[in-house]
Write an enzyme that holds these catalytic residues in place. Structure first.
Site, short mmCIF file in Angstrom:
data_model
loop_
_atom_site.label_atom_id
_atom_site.label_comp_id
_atom_site.label_asym_id
_atom_site.label_seq_id
_atom_site.Cartn_x
_atom_site.Cartn_y
_atom_site.Cartn_z
N ASP A 31 0.84 -1.20 0.00
CA ASP A 31 0.00 0.00 0.00
C ASP A 31 0.87 1.25 0.00
OD1 ASP A 31 -1.94 2.10 0.89
OD2 ASP A 31 -3.28 0.38 1.05
N ASP A 57 4.38 1.80 -3.75
CA ASP A 57 3.48 2.28 -4.81
C ASP A 57 3.40 1.19 -5.88
OD1 ASP A 57 2.34 3.58 -7.00
OD2 ASP A 57 3.44 5.45 -6.66
N THR A 132 -15.32 -2.78 -10.32
CA THR A 132 -16.55 -2.11 -9.90
C THR A 132 -17.65 -2.26 -10.94
OG1 THR A 132 -17.48 0.09 -9.52
CG2 THR A 132 -15.54 0.01 -10.88
N ASP A 133 -18.89 -2.12 -10.47
CA ASP A 133 -20.02 -2.15 -11.43
C ASP A 133 -20.07 -0.88 -12.27
OD1 ASP A 133 -20.88 -0.36 -9.47
OD2 ASP A 133 -22.79 -1.36 -9.07
N GLU A 134 -19.32 0.16 -11.86
CA GLU A 134 -19.41 1.44 -12.58
C GLU A 134 -18.89 1.34 -14.01
OE1 GLU A 134 -18.48 5.03 -10.63
OE2 GLU A 134 -19.19 4.34 -8.69
N TYR A 158 -12.97 7.99 -13.13
CA TYR A 158 -12.73 6.83 -12.26
C TYR A 158 -13.16 5.54 -12.96
CZ TYR A 158 -13.99 3.25 -8.84
OH TYR A 158 -14.14 2.05 -8.18
N LYS A 162 -10.93 2.29 -14.28
CA LYS A 162 -11.16 0.90 -13.83
C LYS A 162 -11.46 0.01 -15.04
CE LYS A 162 -11.35 -0.57 -10.15
NZ LYS A 162 -10.29 -1.12 -9.25
N PRO A 213 -25.60 16.68 2.55
CA PRO A 213 -25.71 17.05 1.13
C PRO A 213 -26.23 15.91 0.25
CG PRO A 213 -23.42 16.62 1.72
CD PRO A 213 -24.21 16.43 2.97
N ARG A 222 -28.35 3.21 -6.06
CA ARG A 222 -27.15 2.38 -5.92
C ARG A 222 -27.58 1.04 -5.32
NH1 ARG A 222 -25.86 5.70 -8.89
NH2 ARG A 222 -24.04 7.09 -8.92
N ARG A 289 -23.59 16.02 -9.11
CA ARG A 289 -22.26 15.59 -9.58
C ARG A 289 -22.29 15.61 -11.12
NH1 ARG A 289 -20.69 9.59 -7.68
NH2 ARG A 289 -19.75 10.64 -5.91
P1 NAD Z 1 -10.03 3.08 -0.81
O1 NAD Z 1 -9.90 4.36 -1.55
O2 NAD Z 1 -10.67 3.10 0.54
O3 NAD Z 1 -8.60 2.39 -0.63
C1 NAD Z 1 -7.66 2.35 -1.66
C2 NAD Z 1 -6.34 1.86 -1.08
O4 NAD Z 1 -5.39 1.77 -2.16
C3 NAD Z 1 -5.73 2.81 -0.04
O5 NAD Z 1 -5.22 2.07 1.05
C4 NAD Z 1 -4.61 3.51 -0.79
O6 NAD Z 1 -3.56 3.94 0.04
C5 NAD Z 1 -4.18 2.41 -1.75
N1 NAD Z 1 -3.51 2.96 -2.96
C6 NAD Z 1 -3.96 3.95 -3.77
N2 NAD Z 1 -3.06 4.19 -4.74
C7 NAD Z 1 -2.05 3.30 -4.56
C8 NAD Z 1 -0.83 3.05 -5.26
N3 NAD Z 1 -0.47 3.74 -6.34
N4 NAD Z 1 -0.04 2.04 -4.80
C9 NAD Z 1 -0.38 1.31 -3.71
N5 NAD Z 1 -1.50 1.54 -3.01
C10 NAD Z 1 -2.32 2.51 -3.42
O7 NAD Z 1 -10.80 2.12 -1.80
P2 NAD Z 1 -11.92 1.00 -1.51
O8 NAD Z 1 -13.24 1.64 -1.44
O9 NAD Z 1 -11.44 0.14 -0.41
O10 NAD Z 1 -11.86 0.19 -2.89
C11 NAD Z 1 -10.92 -0.86 -3.07
C12 NAD Z 1 -11.09 -1.42 -4.47
O11 NAD Z 1 -12.40 -1.91 -4.64
C13 NAD Z 1 -10.87 -0.40 -5.58
O12 NAD Z 1 -10.17 -1.05 -6.62
C14 NAD Z 1 -12.27 -0.02 -6.03
O13 NAD Z 1 -12.29 0.34 -7.37
C15 NAD Z 1 -13.01 -1.32 -5.78
N6 NAD Z 1 -14.44 -1.19 -5.47
C16 NAD Z 1 -14.86 -0.35 -4.48
C17 NAD Z 1 -16.22 -0.31 -4.16
C18 NAD Z 1 -16.73 0.60 -3.07
O14 NAD Z 1 -17.95 0.73 -2.91
N7 NAD Z 1 -15.89 1.21 -2.26
C19 NAD Z 1 -17.14 -1.09 -4.87
C20 NAD Z 1 -16.66 -1.93 -5.88
C21 NAD Z 1 -15.30 -1.99 -6.17
O1 DAU Z 2 -20.62 1.23 -7.52
C1 DAU Z 2 -19.38 0.97 -6.94
C2 DAU Z 2 -18.69 2.27 -6.62
O2 DAU Z 2 -19.34 2.81 -5.49
C3 DAU Z 2 -17.20 2.10 -6.35
O3 DAU Z 2 -16.58 1.65 -7.53
C4 DAU Z 2 -16.57 3.42 -5.90
O4 DAU Z 2 -15.21 3.21 -5.56
C5 DAU Z 2 -17.33 3.90 -4.69
O5 DAU Z 2 -16.82 5.15 -4.28
C6 DAU Z 2 -18.82 4.02 -5.00
O6 DAU Z 2 -19.05 5.07 -5.96
P1 DAU Z 2 -20.27 6.09 -5.81
O7 DAU Z 2 -19.97 7.31 -6.59
O8 DAU Z 2 -21.57 5.42 -6.08
O9 DAU Z 2 -20.18 6.36 -4.21
P2 DAU Z 2 -20.35 7.69 -3.34
O10 DAU Z 2 -20.39 7.25 -1.91
O11 DAU Z 2 -19.40 8.76 -3.72
O12 DAU Z 2 -21.82 8.18 -3.73
C7 DAU Z 2 -22.95 7.33 -3.59
C8 DAU Z 2 -24.15 8.09 -4.16
O13 DAU Z 2 -24.45 9.20 -3.30
C9 DAU Z 2 -23.91 8.69 -5.53
O14 DAU Z 2 -25.11 8.63 -6.29
C10 DAU Z 2 -23.56 10.14 -5.24
C11 DAU Z 2 -24.36 10.44 -3.99
N1 DAU Z 2 -23.77 11.42 -3.06
C12 DAU Z 2 -22.47 11.23 -2.66
C13 DAU Z 2 -21.87 12.10 -1.78
C14 DAU Z 2 -20.43 11.92 -1.36
C15 DAU Z 2 -24.55 12.44 -2.54
O15 DAU Z 2 -25.75 12.58 -2.88
N2 DAU Z 2 -23.97 13.29 -1.65
C16 DAU Z 2 -22.65 13.19 -1.26
O16 DAU Z 2 -22.18 14.05 -0.47
#
Ligand code: NAD
Ligand code: DAU
Length: 353
Positions: A31, A57, A132-134, A158, A162, A213, A222, A289
């Protein structure tokens, strides 16, 4: 021994702790500790000799190759990424660097290492890419949920980054035979989520009495999954998934943003009532957004059918556990917000070394 990239982030740290609690196998966490990486997330395992932390990194190909040579893992689970859509809109460069170039460096190092392995180790090696599903874009209200064959249509920097990494992973299997697995999961929630994402941000703002917000009209949908259910799915894919395959992971919990926030407010009203008024009084609609995807929904029938995975938590149980965790861990949130989480390791170990 397995490698876990991004193991100090939200999902990665949940995965590492979950795995250490169940298996003896050592883990090397790789990490970079960006703003989203927090070593405190792994504090409960800090004295566990099975956990090795490498502050590296993933874009540093030579350092990654050295880690492969030193530890000789049987698998790598790749979480490391820039993960926040809003940040990708403000500054896409870091997303291309880590999510595309970093994934490429990791694949290259893995390929070279894997090609040198003896036959049995080669056959057993796995590169699991967490996506991710995105990448599938946005659904209309009546569209069928995303399946593994849905065409890619990423809409944010983003999700485009991915998607690019998913394509590289696929190509490394097709071209070189690297035994890869890809998971595409929906929105996660749970402990250790950085408080810039919707659920932890709303919880913290509510407890601080600040506006909650809601982007646009709040009707974006979602598909929410408790983080440990995602970790269990990744584990199942790692151990029993078929190399070269993609598995969609989701909880069949499609919920509009305004409804998520309303549920959070209702739970807080019950557990931590305000002196005056209700938490929902703080809801504030703000500018949307840019390019905001309207709806995500996952069809998880492949992973259910082929790997017998199903979520253990409902949204009701998972969200209650999450609210309880944030209420019980105000110190964690405070250290993230005041920045002191960055020197947690120095404070923990400074005087001991
Ligand atoms: P996060 O942002 O909380 O954590 C990311 C981690 O990666 C951090 O610890 C950061 O320090 C590390 N990192 C970033 N850049 C790096 C680099 N260049 N080298 C080494 N380490 C690095 O993310 P998360 O929400 O835990 O998501 C993890 C994975 O799951 C991601 O690949 C994301 O696309 C995927 N994902 C997330 C969600 C979600 O809802 N959070 C859903 C589906 C998939
Ligand atoms: O679908 C999987 C993805 O889910 C992951 O790949 C991403 O890493 C993860 O961040 C997440 O993406 P979203 O953009 O869906 O998550 P976020 O929490 O930023 O936002 C969730 C929803 O809420 C989205 O429709 C935007 C909205 N939102 C978000 C924030 C931060 C708000 O309405 N207000 C806010 O302040």
């Amino acid at each position: 021994m397995i490698f876990v990239t991004g193991g100090a982030g939200f999902i990665g740290s949940n995965f590492v702790l979950h795995r250490l609690a169940r298996f003896d196998e050592p883990i090397v966490v790789i990490d970079k500790l960006t703003y989203a990486g927090n070593r405190e997330n792994l504090a409960s395992a800090q004295h566990d000799p099975r956990l090795i932390f490498s502050h590296t990194d993933i874009c540093d190909g030579a350092a990654i190759a050295a880690l492969f040579a030193a530890h000789r893992p049987r698998a790598i689970v790749h979480f490391a990424a820039e993960s926040h859509v809003d940040r990708s809109i403000l500054g896409p460069g870091e997303f291309i660097r880590t999510n595309v170039n970093g994934s490429f460096e990791l694949l290259e190092a893995a390929r070279k290492y894997w090609q040198e392995l003896a036959a049995e180790a080669r056959a057993g090696f796995r590169f699991l890419h967490v996506s991710t599903d995105e990448v599938y874009g946005s659904l209309g209200p009546d569209d069928a949920p995303f399946s593994e064959t849905t065409a890619y249509a990423p809409n944010s920097p983003y999700s485009a980054s991915k998607a690019a990494s998913d394509h590289l992973v696929r190509a490394y299997h097709h071209t070189y035979g690297l035994p890869v697995l890809t998971t595409n999961c929906s929105n996660n929630y749970g402990p250790f989520q950085f408080p810039e994402k919707l659920i932890p941000l709303i919880l913290q703002n509510a407890l601080d009495g600040k506006p909650l917000p809601i982007y646009g009209d709040g009707l974006n949908v979602r598909d929410w999954l408790f983080v440990l259910d995602h970790c269990r799915a990744i584990e199942r894919v790692l151990e029993t998934g078929r190399p070269g395959e993609v598995y969609n992971v989701g909880g069949k919990n499609e919920i509009r943003n305004i409804d998520v926030v309303t549920v959070l407010c209702a739970i807080l009203d019950e557990l931590r009532p305000r002196a005056e008024g209700r938490y929902a009084d703080l809801i504030t609609y703000v500018k949307d957004r840019p390019g905001h995807d309207r709806r995500y929904a996952i069809d998880p029938s492949k992973i259910e059918r082929e790997l017998d995975w199903r979520p253990e938590e409902t949204f009701e149980t998972g969200i209650r556990a999450t609210v309880a965790w944030y209420l019980d861990n105000r110190g964690w949130v405070d250290r993230v917000r005041d920045g002191s989480y960055r020197d947690w390791i120095d404070r923990q170990y400074g005087e001991r070394t």
